[in-house]
Design a protein around this motif. Structure first.
Motif: not given
Length: 240
Positions: A5, A22, A27, A29, A216, A219
């Motif tokens: 992300a 995230l 994720y 990030v 979130v 996503a």
């Protein structure tokens, strides 16, 4: 291995909260920032999230910045277009520079980040693009014609790209926060702040973490049937 992300304007305010949320959700990030090296360094030290500096209003810089992110972190699967500024003035006093700066950073930037990643998302059959708009892009606000135009433009961009991308496994959504407790409101006088809060039915400003939770949610792999939507989070101040 978590999905990759990228959060623009991701080292301060709402962007920082989104990047942290995230990461907590699993994720990988990357956080973009434009100019505040000190804040970016502190953010990186606190979160261990890699930071990448480029001007989101510059297409060539954005294209290269995204190459750098993908080389270091991996192909971008979730893009959060969060970067934004304001340059407030009534239109009769607004300079062309004030208009251009806001449109460039708040609207042009969304094309600049999305165009370099969209083909990869289409080829992989997965993508999540989340554009941070604003309550003021929905209802308008005195002294913010530049900002309101940009944030309203994000909603139109979101809807059109959602239609283009739906059959490729890519969702495109917008979030329109109301007044959130960030640096953008730091210079507001107590009198103006009281006036703002008085217009919010729940009686308080929002928290950046509340916006981050919405990101979130959108996503997630499981949110694949939500696209072309604008999620309003404003304490009841504007209902559309």
């Amino acid at each position: 291995m978590g999905r990759v992300a990228l959060v623009t304007g991701g080292t301060r305010g709402i962007g920082a909260a989104v990047a942290k949320a995230l990461k907590t959700a699993g994720y990988n990030v990357a956080a973009n920032y434009g100019g505040n090296d000190e804040a970016a360094k502190a953010f990186n030290k606190e979160t261990k999230i890699p930071v990448f500096k480029w001007d989101v209003g510059d297409y060539a810089a954005s294209e290269q910045g995204i190459v750098n992110v993908e080389n270091e972190v991996g192909p971008i699967e979730v893009l959060v277009n969060n970067a934004g500024i304001s340059r407030d003035a009534m239109l009769q006093k607004m300079t062309h520079e004030q208009w251009e700066q806001v449109i460039r950073t708040d609207l042009d930037s969304v094309f600049n980040q999305t165009r370099p990643v969209i083909n990869g998302m289409r080829e992989r059959g997965f993508g999540r693009i989340i554009n941070i708009s604003s309550i003021n892009g929905q209802k308008g606000q005195l002294g913010l014609t530049n900002y309101c135009a940009a944030k309203a433009g994000l909603i139109g961009f979101t809807r059109a790209l959602a239609l283009e991308s739906a059959r490729k496994g890519i969702t495109v959504n917008a979030i329109a926060p109301g007044y959130v407790k960030t640096e953008l409101l730091a210079g507001v006088s107590d009198e103006v702040m009281k006036s703002i809060v008085s217009q919010i039915p729940v009686g308080r400003l929002g928290e950046a973490e509340e916006v981050a939770r919405c990101v979130v949610f959108l996503a997630a792999d499981e949110s694949s049937w939500i696209t072309g939507s604008t999620l309003t989070i404003n304490g009841g101040q504007f209902m559309d």
